[in-house]
Design an enzyme around this catalytic site. Structure first.
Site, mmCIF file in Angstrom:
data_model
loop_
_atom_site.group_PDB
_atom_site.id
_atom_site.type_symbol
_atom_site.label_atom_id
_atom_site.label_comp_id
_atom_site.label_asym_id
_atom_site.label_seq_id
_atom_site.Cartn_x
_atom_site.Cartn_y
_atom_site.Cartn_z
ATOM 1 C CG HIS A 99 38.662 18.519 -48.422
ATOM 2 N ND1 HIS A 99 39.427 18.420 -47.291
ATOM 3 C CD2 HIS A 99 39.415 19.192 -49.307
ATOM 4 C CE1 HIS A 99 40.591 19.014 -47.503
ATOM 5 N NE2 HIS A 99 40.605 19.489 -48.730
ATOM 6 C CE LYS A 109 41.062 17.377 -41.581
ATOM 7 N NZ LYS A 109 42.352 17.846 -41.948
ATOM 8 C CG ASP A 137 46.249 18.272 -41.204
ATOM 9 O OD1 ASP A 137 45.003 18.284 -41.180
ATOM 10 O OD2 ASP A 137 46.916 19.150 -41.781
ATOM 11 C CG HIS A 194 43.314 14.654 -46.735
ATOM 12 N ND1 HIS A 194 41.949 14.674 -46.642
ATOM 13 C CD2 HIS A 194 43.741 15.783 -46.131
ATOM 14 C CE1 HIS A 194 41.570 15.772 -46.003
ATOM 15 N NE2 HIS A 194 42.636 16.459 -45.672
#
Ligand code: BG6
Length: 491
Positions: free
Chosen positions: A185, A155, A242, A247
């Site tokens: 992750h 990513k 990011d 996430h």
């Protein structure tokens, strides 16, 4: 209580081709992670790992093995010595690849496949900068390395809707979607997975997981680290791309999804994507962008940079379960604590039987279900009890479940380890689908087109004051309401 181990067939024999093998991610996570999988007996019976990088940073096989040994010593959990390490080390080789000269890599992969024998599967892991994804994928297509192979793509997947669409097109020209594993992750973390168990296995929680009972939800991932020398990456990326798109939105998908028909990849990914479809487009007025004081003086950072190192935002999910419930997300570098926390805050009961209930402080906040998903993770229910004594006075109390106290940890896998194993097994359940990621860029579009300027904040603080205004009349669970959390002292 002990973890029940599901006996599992090992993955088919494999050759894993690791692009970016000399980079930071390979050193910190991937090489130690592959060795940990091997030690846990979870790697295929026969496998080889071929490291790759452009010719300018090529290594010999011996140098690559030494590189892996150092990585395991520095970032792994086991010793890089003894027969087990030697057997693992013997599986490692290196093949450089430039777009115009991939031959050394082709030779190394050919040799590795012959060494495994019997037509092993090929898994290509693209641990390279996002700007290199398209050229590596095209090279895999041209050289035939993509034939029958699976691909893990790191990513961020794109930087906006147009680039994510273009990247999906490039990838789909070479790999059909069933062979594409877009990795995040966070979704490999035990406690994120456990959100599904908590929600759907428990009659205690499932019936109250909706707008009728929940007043607001927080997904909060503050970090104490700065940019750790990653100026080049960070200046291009910033915290929104990011951390949030990658996430936090994925965690939101798990927290908010409807019960899937099964835990299989198709059903789980469909339900997660439906949440993304129902997400409201981000309103730039509901997004606070911050930048820690000193960021512009970091080596490699533009002295006038407007890149955000902090984001707090409010969004909503326009469906019958969540209509009107604000979801507050926050993440940033150089903040007061490292935590990874989902908290669901419950409405107060309609009858006010406790007129003396405090209006401020922890007892005012009432009930919350808190999931700390940083490894090893814990879950707490916060509620109010009567303080001992003649008066009916309320005080806050907590019930905890802690992974570390309840399960043997030796087979507990880190996010990356779990996901690499899943990719070798061909299980896409925890990986993002093409339309899911495109929708996330679509809801982000108003913000990306019209970001408000960054606001400064002091390193070690909790970001710009505007983040407190954003969440009002509610409050961030961290740090004040969480003062007695098990993880509250974590650096
Ligand atoms: C990475 C981000 O994906 O996740 C980093 O690029 C961030 O900026 C990291 O620090 C956090 O992950 P972890 O492993 O600390 O949970």
């Amino acid at each position: 209580m002990k973890a029940a181990q599901t006996p599992q067939e090992p993955p088919d024999d494999h050759v894993v081709v690791l692009f970016g093998a000399t980079g930071d991610l390979a050193r910190r996570k991937l090489l130690p992670g592959l060795y940990r999988l091997d030690r846990a007996g979870l790697m295929p019976r026969r496998f080889r790992i071929v490291g790759s990088a452009p010719a300018a940073s090529a290594l010999t096989d011996e140098e690559f093995r030494a590189h892996a040994r150092d990585a395991v010593r520095e970032f792994g959990t086991g010793e890089a010595t003894g027969p087990q390490w030697e057997a693992f080390e013997a599986t490692l080789s290196f093949g450089a690849a430039d777009p115009e000269d991939p031959q050394p890599l082709l030779d190394a992969v050919g040799a590795a496949e012959r060494a495994v024998g019997g037509g092993p599967r090929r898994l290509c892991h693209l641990a390279v900068p996002p700007s290199a994804f398209a050229s590596v994928v095209a090279m895999l297509g041209r050289t035939g390395l993509a034939d029958g192979a699976r691909v893990i793509i790191e990513k961020p997947f794109g930087t906006d809707l147009a680039s994510a669409r273009a990247l999906n097109e490039t990838v789909h020209a070479v790999f059909d979607e069933s062979r594409v594993f877009r990795i995040d992750h966070f979704l490999g973390k035990e406690s994120v997975d456990n959100i599904l168990a908590l929600r759907f296995a428990n009659g205690l929680f499932e019936p109250v997981w909706n707008r009728e009972h929940i007043s607001h939800v927080q997904i909060d991932v503050p970090e104490t680290i700065g940019i750790e020398g990653r100026a080049g990456f960070f200046e291009e990326t910033g915290t929104f791309r990011d951390m949030v798109v990658t996430h936090l939105f994925q965690v939101l998908g798990f927290v908010a999804m409807e019960p899937p028909a099964s835990l299989g990849a198709q059903d789980l990914r469909e339900e997660k994507t439906r949440v993304f479809r129902a997400m409201e487009p981000l309103d730039p007025a509901h997004v606070v962008r911050g930048q820690y004081a000193g960021y512009r003086a970091e080596p490699g950072v533009d002295p006038h940079s407007d890149t955000e190192t902090f984001v707090a935002l409010r969004t909503g999910i326009d469906n019958p379960r969540w209509a009107g419930v604000p979801f507050h997300l926050r993440s940033g570098k150089s903040l007061g604590q490292r935590r990874q926390v989902v908290s669901l805050h419950f409405r107060r009961p309609p009858l006010e039987l406790f007129p003396d209930r405090p209006r401020t402080g922890p007892a005012a906040h009432g009930n919350a279900l808190v999931v700390d998903f940083d490894d090893p993770g814990w879950i707490a229910a916060r509620f109010l009890v009567k303080e001992p004594g003649p008066a009916m006075r309320l005080c806050p109390a907590r019930m905890d479940f802690r992974y570390a106290d309840s399960f043997r940890q030796q087979h507990g896998l880190e996010g990356y380890e779990r996901l690499i194993l899943d990719a070798m097994l061909g299980d896409q359940a925890l990986f993002t689908r093409a339309d899911g990621i495109e929708r996330l860029w679509e809801v982000s579009d108003p913000l990306l087109r019209n970001p408000r300027p960054v606001q400064p904040y002091a390193a070690g603080s909790w970001g710009p004051a505007a983040a407190e205004e954003l969440i009002a009349p509610h409050h961030w669970y961290l740090p004040d309401m969480a003062a007695d959390d098990p993880g509250s002292g974590t650096p």
